[in-house]
Design an enzyme around this catalytic site. Structure first.
Site, mmCIF file in Angstrom:
data_model
loop_
_atom_site.group_PDB
_atom_site.id
_atom_site.type_symbol
_atom_site.label_atom_id
_atom_site.label_comp_id
_atom_site.label_asym_id
_atom_site.label_seq_id
_atom_site.Cartn_x
_atom_site.Cartn_y
_atom_site.Cartn_z
ATOM 1 N N ASP A 182 1.309 36.605 21.057
ATOM 2 C CA ASP A 182 1.933 37.911 20.820
ATOM 3 C C ASP A 182 2.956 38.214 21.921
ATOM 4 O O ASP A 182 3.630 39.240 21.880
ATOM 5 C CB ASP A 182 0.894 39.023 20.632
ATOM 6 C CG ASP A 182 -0.038 39.175 21.813
ATOM 7 O OD1 ASP A 182 0.118 38.430 22.801
ATOM 8 O OD2 ASP A 182 -0.936 40.044 21.743
ATOM 9 N N SER A 183 3.106 37.293 22.878
ATOM 10 C CA SER A 183 4.240 37.363 23.815
ATOM 11 C C SER A 183 5.553 37.362 23.037
ATOM 12 O O SER A 183 6.603 37.685 23.594
ATOM 13 C CB SER A 183 4.201 36.179 24.790
ATOM 14 O OG SER A 183 4.093 34.960 24.080
ATOM 15 N N ASP A 189 -2.376 34.217 18.097
ATOM 16 C CA ASP A 189 -2.931 35.451 18.667
ATOM 17 C C ASP A 189 -3.295 36.449 17.587
ATOM 18 O O ASP A 189 -2.529 36.650 16.624
ATOM 19 C CB ASP A 189 -1.890 36.112 19.582
ATOM 20 C CG ASP A 189 -2.174 35.847 21.043
ATOM 21 O OD1 ASP A 189 -3.338 35.586 21.395
ATOM 22 O OD2 ASP A 189 -1.209 35.899 21.830
ATOM 23 N N LYS A 247 -6.931 33.568 18.719
ATOM 24 C CA LYS A 247 -7.212 33.995 20.098
ATOM 25 C C LYS A 247 -7.282 35.512 20.137
ATOM 26 O O LYS A 247 -6.427 36.183 19.545
ATOM 27 C CB LYS A 247 -6.117 33.488 21.035
ATOM 28 C CG LYS A 247 -6.253 34.013 22.476
ATOM 29 C CD LYS A 247 -5.434 33.234 23.454
ATOM 30 C CE LYS A 247 -3.990 33.645 23.590
ATOM 31 N NZ LYS A 247 -3.790 35.046 23.998
ATOM 32 N N GLU A 265 -8.240 38.996 22.856
ATOM 33 C CA GLU A 265 -8.399 39.419 24.240
ATOM 34 C C GLU A 265 -9.645 40.279 24.395
ATOM 35 O O GLU A 265 -9.937 41.090 23.514
ATOM 36 C CB GLU A 265 -7.171 40.240 24.687
ATOM 37 C CG GLU A 265 -5.887 39.440 24.643
ATOM 38 C CD GLU A 265 -4.666 40.247 25.107
ATOM 39 O OE1 GLU A 265 -4.836 41.388 25.604
ATOM 40 O OE2 GLU A 265 -3.554 39.724 24.960
ATOM 41 N N GLU A 268 -6.086 34.383 32.381
ATOM 42 C CA GLU A 268 -4.714 34.714 32.795
ATOM 43 C C GLU A 268 -4.717 35.479 34.112
ATOM 44 O O GLU A 268 -5.436 36.478 34.260
ATOM 45 C CB GLU A 268 -4.028 35.551 31.695
ATOM 46 C CG GLU A 268 -2.619 35.983 32.095
ATOM 47 C CD GLU A 268 -1.746 36.455 30.931
ATOM 48 O OE1 GLU A 268 -2.196 36.406 29.766
ATOM 49 O OE2 GLU A 268 -0.608 36.871 31.217
HETATM 50 O O1 KIV Z 1 0.816 35.794 24.073
HETATM 51 C C1 KIV Z 1 0.861 34.820 24.815
HETATM 52 O O2 KIV Z 1 1.874 34.122 24.920
HETATM 53 C C2 KIV Z 1 -0.323 34.504 25.609
HETATM 54 C C3 KIV Z 1 -0.153 33.496 26.693
HETATM 55 C C4 KIV Z 1 0.568 34.087 27.825
HETATM 56 C C5 KIV Z 1 -1.418 32.891 27.097
HETATM 57 O O3 KIV Z 1 -1.364 35.054 25.393
#
Ligand code: KIV
Length: 275
Positions: free
Chosen positions: A56-57, A95, A124, A126, A193
């Site tokens: 989600d970056s 994500d 993934k 959080e 992280e």
């Molecule tokens: O969203 C993302 O790119 C991430 C990485 C920084 C691990 O969660």
């Protein structure tokens, strides 16, 4: 058709949860990177990295927001579907965006969309102990899960910004307990992280599942970086753990390959990238 089966005995068998586990056992570092489109995905595949995350970056590096909070499930699915088209060997993880896993049923429904519409093989999410029930529920439906601990970008408005986590002993102890609980709840991978290197080392030694780090020191089982940081595309001040692999190289493919090799040879991260 039957691509996974046909490639299983090839020189480049696709990476699986099982092969990631073997890499941990054998001490082979796992190379991971984020990616958001098919063209770069083909380069990451050619560079032979092990894991690709549609993170989600993308809210920050593609959409231009300050945080990952505005990213929607449809955004991740759109980018994941494109990335999946460019990959053969790497393992594809996606994500779960902000507030898409607030209940077991929501989490299951949205994880299924990431897999069926996006082509993700692992999702993934959080969070610490509070997510254990969700992880357990997804795992009980045979969905592969990565649990993201340490700095959690979806929570920055609550936790006070993009800062190193786990510096105080109480917070470090909580993270060690959360990591173990999430593993025992069914997480197949843990991602750490922005934490002190000693804590990254301790959690990695404690867990039997692979631990991927970003700013978590040299001793995690693998490393991940944001593609645009590896390629030095992201403007402005960079986090301490970022290395520009484009410098001195004449193509994005050469830079991505150099990053993967630096992870495998343990040249990256160097002490200057660690906390
Ligand atoms: O969203 C993302 O790119 C991430 C990485 C920084 C691990 O969660």
């Amino acid at each position: 058709m039957y691509t996974q089966l046909q490639l299983r005995d090839s020189a480049r068998p696709p990476v699986t949860v099982a092969s990631l586990g073997r890499m941990k056992e054998q001490g082979e570092k796992i190379s991971c990177i984020t990616c958001y489109d098919a063209s770069y995905a083909a380069l990451v595949d050619a560079a032979d990295l092990d894991v690709v995350l549609v993170g989600d970056s993308l809210g920050m590096v593609i959409q231009g927001y300050d945080t990952t909070v505005p990213v929607t499930l449809n955004d991740v699915i759109y980018h994941c579907r494109a990335v999946a088209k460019g990959l053969v060997r790497p393992f594809l993880m996606a994500d779960m965006p902000f507030m898409t896993y607030t209940s077991k049923d929501e989490a299951l429904k949205n994880a299924v969309r990431l897999m069926q519409e996006g082509g993700a093989k692992m999702v993934k999410l959080e969070g610490g102990a509070g997510q254990a029930e969700i992880v357990e529920f997804l795992a009980s439906h045979d969905i592969a899960v990565c649990a993201h601990l340490g700095l959690r970008p979806q929570s920055v408005h609550k936790t006070g910004g993009f800062r190193v986590q786990g510096r105080e002993e109480a917070a470090a102890e909580q993270m060690r307990r959360d990591a173990k609980l999430l593993q025992d709840s069914g997480a197949d991978v843990v991602l750490l992280e922005c934490i002190p290197s000693h804590l990254g080392k301790e959690i990695t030694a404690e867990l039997h599942v692979p631990v991927i780090g970003i700013g978590a020191g040299p001793d995690t089982d693998g490393q991940i970086l944001v593609l645009y940081d590896v390629l030095d595309i992201t403007p402005g001040r960079k986090p301490r753990f970022v290395q520009n692999f484009q410098q001195g190289r004449d193509s994005p493919l050469a830079a991505i390959r150099a990053y993967g090799e630096a992870v495998k040879s343990r040249a990256y991260p160097a002490p200057e990238h660690c906390f």
